[in-house]
Scaffold this motif. Structure first.
Motif, PDB file in Angstrom:
ATOM      1  N   PRO A 103       8.762  -4.710  -6.489  1.00 53.82           N
ATOM      2  CA  PRO A 103       7.945  -4.204  -5.389  1.00 53.82           C
ATOM      3  C   PRO A 103       6.618  -3.628  -5.868  1.00 53.82           C
ATOM      4  CG  PRO A 103       9.418  -2.491  -6.063  1.00 53.82           C
ATOM      5  CD  PRO A 103       9.584  -3.618  -7.062  1.00 53.82           C
ATOM      6  N   THR A 104       5.770  -3.293  -4.908  1.00 50.46           N
ATOM      7  CA  THR A 104       4.551  -2.536  -5.160  1.00 50.46           C
ATOM      8  C   THR A 104       4.685  -1.191  -4.465  1.00 50.46           C
ATOM      9  OG1 THR A 104       3.231  -4.567  -5.214  1.00 50.46           O
ATOM     10  CG2 THR A 104       2.049  -2.497  -4.888  1.00 50.46           C
ATOM     11  N   LEU A 105       4.439  -0.127  -5.179  1.00 49.95           N
ATOM     12  CA  LEU A 105       4.521   1.215  -4.613  1.00 49.95           C
ATOM     13  C   LEU A 105       3.260   1.498  -3.815  1.00 49.95           C
ATOM     14  CD1 LEU A 105       6.038   3.921  -4.454  1.00 49.95           C
ATOM     15  CD2 LEU A 105       5.003   4.543  -6.645  1.00 49.95           C
ATOM     16  N   ILE A 106       3.423   1.878  -2.549  1.00 48.32           N
ATOM     17  CA  ILE A 106       2.267   2.113  -1.669  1.00 48.32           C
ATOM     18  C   ILE A 106       2.390   3.470  -0.980  1.00 48.32           C
ATOM     19  CG2 ILE A 106       1.939  -0.355  -1.221  1.00 48.32           C
ATOM     20  CD1 ILE A 106       3.216   0.148   1.568  1.00 48.32           C
ATOM     21  N   GLY A 107       1.249   3.972  -0.506  1.00 47.99           N
ATOM     22  CA  GLY A 107       1.223   5.151   0.347  1.00 47.99           C
ATOM     23  C   GLY A 107       1.681   6.429  -0.294  1.00 47.99           C
ATOM     24  N   THR A 108       1.540   6.555  -1.585  1.00 48.12           N
ATOM     25  CA  THR A 108       2.082   7.738  -2.257  1.00 48.12           C
ATOM     26  C   THR A 108       1.326   9.015  -1.903  1.00 48.12           C
ATOM     27  OG1 THR A 108       0.719   7.214  -4.192  1.00 48.12           O
ATOM     28  CG2 THR A 108       3.002   6.433  -4.194  1.00 48.12           C
ATOM     29  N   ARG A 109       0.111   8.886  -1.414  1.00 46.30           N
ATOM     30  CA  ARG A 109      -0.662  10.076  -1.053  1.00 46.30           C
ATOM     31  C   ARG A 109      -0.620  10.356   0.445  1.00 46.30           C
ATOM     32  NH1 ARG A 109      -3.546  11.748  -5.385  1.00 46.30           N
ATOM     33  NH2 ARG A 109      -3.923  10.242  -7.054  1.00 46.30           N
ATOM     34  N   GLY A 110       0.162   9.582   1.188  1.00 46.85           N
ATOM     35  CA  GLY A 110       0.240   9.765   2.627  1.00 46.85           C
ATOM     36  C   GLY A 110       1.632  10.142   3.080  1.00 46.85           C
ATOM     37  N   THR A 111       1.861  10.020   4.395  1.00 47.05           N
ATOM     38  CA  THR A 111       3.156  10.396   4.965  1.00 47.05           C
ATOM     39  C   THR A 111       4.104   9.218   5.082  1.00 47.05           C
ATOM     40  OG1 THR A 111       2.265  10.038   7.192  1.00 47.05           O
ATOM     41  CG2 THR A 111       2.131  12.277   6.295  1.00 47.05           C
ATOM     42  N   GLY A 112       3.636   8.018   4.700  1.00 46.50           N
ATOM     43  CA  GLY A 112       4.479   6.840   4.821  1.00 46.50           C
ATOM     44  C   GLY A 112       4.613   6.063   3.539  1.00 46.50           C
ATOM     45  N   PRO A 113       5.097   6.685   2.453  1.00 46.27           N
ATOM     46  CA  PRO A 113       5.242   5.962   1.189  1.00 46.27           C
ATOM     47  C   PRO A 113       6.319   4.889   1.297  1.00 46.27           C
ATOM     48  CG  PRO A 113       6.349   8.075   1.049  1.00 46.27           C
ATOM     49  CD  PRO A 113       5.623   8.058   2.363  1.00 46.27           C
ATOM     50  N   GLY A 114       6.168   3.840   0.499  1.00 44.04           N
ATOM     51  CA  GLY A 114       7.162   2.784   0.539  1.00 44.04           C
ATOM     52  C   GLY A 114       7.036   1.833  -0.625  1.00 44.04           C
ATOM     53  N   LEU A 115       8.005   0.941  -0.708  1.00 45.70           N
ATOM     54  CA  LEU A 115       7.994  -0.119  -1.699  1.00 45.70           C
ATOM     55  C   LEU A 115       7.745  -1.433  -0.958  1.00 45.70           C
ATOM     56  CD1 LEU A 115      11.014   0.918  -3.952  1.00 45.70           C
ATOM     57  CD2 LEU A 115       8.578   1.349  -4.337  1.00 45.70           C
ATOM     58  N   ARG A 116       6.613  -2.061  -1.225  1.00 40.95           N
ATOM     59  CA  ARG A 116       6.243  -3.290  -0.539  1.00 40.95           C
ATOM     60  C   ARG A 116       6.819  -4.496  -1.284  1.00 40.95           C
ATOM     61  NH1 ARG A 116       0.260  -3.580  -0.405  1.00 40.95           N
ATOM     62  NH2 ARG A 116       0.334  -2.542   1.639  1.00 40.95           N
ATOM     63  N   VAL A 117       7.506  -5.339  -0.549  1.00 46.28           N
ATOM     64  CA  VAL A 117       8.068  -6.574  -1.087  1.00 46.28           C
ATOM     65  C   VAL A 117       7.288  -7.734  -0.488  1.00 46.28           C
ATOM     66  CG1 VAL A 117      10.139  -8.006  -1.261  1.00 46.28           C
ATOM     67  CG2 VAL A 117      10.342  -5.502  -1.275  1.00 46.28           C
ATOM     68  N   ALA A 118       6.722  -8.571  -1.341  1.00 47.66           N
ATOM     69  CA  ALA A 118       5.898  -9.679  -0.870  1.00 47.66           C
ATOM     70  C   ALA A 118       6.278 -10.957  -1.606  1.00 47.66           C
ATOM     71  CB  ALA A 118       4.412  -9.370  -1.081  1.00 47.66           C
ATOM     72  N   GLY A 119       6.085 -12.086  -0.916  1.00 49.53           N
ATOM     73  CA  GLY A 119       6.365 -13.374  -1.547  1.00 49.53           C
ATOM     74  C   GLY A 119       7.680 -13.958  -1.070  1.00 49.53           C
ATOM     75  N   ARG A 120       7.718 -15.275  -0.927  1.00 52.67           N
ATOM     76  CA  ARG A 120       8.892 -15.962  -0.404  1.00 52.67           C
ATOM     77  C   ARG A 120      10.154 -15.673  -1.221  1.00 52.67           C
ATOM     78  NH1 ARG A 120      10.567 -20.401   2.619  1.00 52.67           N
ATOM     79  NH2 ARG A 120       8.480 -20.592   3.515  1.00 52.67           N
ATOM     80  N   ARG A 121      10.049 -15.742  -2.529  1.00 53.30           N
ATOM     81  CA  ARG A 121      11.248 -15.573  -3.362  1.00 53.30           C
ATOM     82  C   ARG A 121      11.831 -14.168  -3.210  1.00 53.30           C
ATOM     83  NH1 ARG A 121      12.199 -13.459  -8.180  1.00 53.30           N
ATOM     84  NH2 ARG A 121       9.989 -13.149  -8.623  1.00 53.30           N
ATOM     85  N   ARG A 122      10.979 -13.153  -3.244  1.00 50.96           N
ATOM     86  CA  ARG A 122      11.474 -11.772  -3.149  1.00 50.96           C
ATOM     87  C   ARG A 122      12.021 -11.475  -1.752  1.00 50.96           C
ATOM     88  NH1 ARG A 122       6.332 -10.886  -5.893  1.00 50.96           N
ATOM     89  NH2 ARG A 122       6.691 -10.586  -8.121  1.00 50.96           N
ATOM     90  N   LEU A 123      11.323 -11.943  -0.712  1.00 52.73           N
ATOM     91  CA  LEU A 123      11.805 -11.707   0.648  1.00 52.73           C
ATOM     92  C   LEU A 123      13.134 -12.420   0.891  1.00 52.73           C
ATOM     93  CD1 LEU A 123       8.509 -11.954   2.738  1.00 52.73           C
ATOM     94  CD2 LEU A 123       9.949  -9.933   2.459  1.00 52.73           C
ATOM     95  N   THR A 124      13.241 -13.633   0.355  1.00 55.88           N
ATOM     96  CA  THR A 124      14.482 -14.379   0.502  1.00 55.88           C
ATOM     97  C   THR A 124      15.628 -13.647  -0.189  1.00 55.88           C
ATOM     98  OG1 THR A 124      13.334 -16.490   0.671  1.00 55.88           O
ATOM     99  CG2 THR A 124      15.645 -16.564   0.009  1.00 55.88           C
ATOM    100  N   ARG A 125      15.368 -13.146  -1.377  1.00 59.29           N
ATOM    101  CA  ARG A 125      16.407 -12.430  -2.127  1.00 59.29           C
ATOM    102  C   ARG A 125      16.833 -11.161  -1.390  1.00 59.29           C
ATOM    103  NH1 ARG A 125      18.490 -12.914  -7.080  1.00 59.29           N
ATOM    104  NH2 ARG A 125      19.365 -11.080  -8.094  1.00 59.29           N
ATOM    105  N   LEU A 126      15.867 -10.430  -0.849  1.00 61.83           N
ATOM    106  CA  LEU A 126      16.196  -9.228  -0.089  1.00 61.83           C
ATOM    107  C   LEU A 126      17.045  -9.581   1.128  1.00 61.83           C
ATOM    108  CD1 LEU A 126      15.914  -6.208   0.500  1.00 61.83           C
ATOM    109  CD2 LEU A 126      13.738  -6.720   1.653  1.00 61.83           C
ATOM    110  N   GLY A 127      16.634 -10.601   1.873  1.00 63.33           N
ATOM    111  CA  GLY A 127      17.374 -11.003   3.055  1.00 63.33           C
ATOM    112  C   GLY A 127      18.777 -11.478   2.737  1.00 63.33           C
TER     113      GLY A 127
END
Length: 201
Positions: A151-175
């Motif tokens: 993943p990519t770590l996003i929003g660490t300085r805000g109120t909505g931090p998260g781990l972004r998952v992008a790309g067909r292979r990663r999304l497929t694996r998560l699903g």
């Protein structure tokens, strides 16, 4: 979504450790008098109902109620059986990810139920993090990498931090790992999927 992984959430027996996915998100654990309770506040009722089902499957008795602000809250009863999990996820009074934690399929499902959100339909998905536990964020990114979802770590300085998952292979694996969405239109619309795929949403 295609064929489910043989290691998907539907194929793994329920366990108390499934609730670790709630703690990876904004879930909280409280220990008192030799018993522990896990709770999580979510933004929609379907999330609370699905998490309550997961708790029931793990052998616990859940309660779904509302916070003073009107947001759904789901929590377990305070039980001794949750003390080991609570101990693993706290250091003193602070939430802490266990060393080397690898989220299983059902823990990943719990994480998605608590805090998953579609960022760009079928292209990017975000697993929400606890804004009050910033030290857990980079550790949880490493945990997700251990199951082959970088993943990519996003929003660490805000109120909505998260781990972004992008790309067909990663999304497929998560699903594949988390299985089918709950039978609620709102759940199905935000469930991780690859652009162009369809699971009868």
């Amino acid at each position: 979504m295609g064929q489910l992984s043989i290691f998907g959430a539907e194929t793994i027996p329920p366990a108390l450790t499934d609730l670790s996915g709630l703690l990876a998100a904004q879930g909280q654990v409280v220990v008192s008098a030799g018993k522990a309770r896990i709770s999580v506040v979510v933004d929609e009722r379907w999330r609370a109902d699905a998490i309550a089902d997961l708790m029931t499957q793990a052998g616990l008795t859940p309660e779904v109620t509302l916070t003073d602000e009107g947001r759904p809250l789901v929590r377990t009863a305070a039980v001794e059986d949750l003390v080991p999990l609570a101990s693993q996820w706290t250091r003193g009074a602070v939430k802490s990810v266990p060393a080397g934690w690898v989220p299983g399929s059902r823990a990943l499902r719990a994480w998605v139920l608590a805090a998953g959100r579609m960022e760009v339909d079928g292209e990017r998905y975000v697993l929400g993090l606890d804004p009050h536990a910033p030290d857990t964020h980079p550790v949880l990114a490493q945990s997700l990498m251990r199951v082959g979802i970088a993943p990519t770590l996003i929003g660490t300085r805000g109120t909505g931090p998260g781990l972004r998952v992008a790309g067909r292979r990663r999304l497929t694996r998560l699903g594949e790992n988390i299985g089918e969405p709950p039978r609620d239109p709102a759940a199905r619309s935000m469930w991780p999927h690859v652009a162009g795929d369809d699971f009868d949403r």
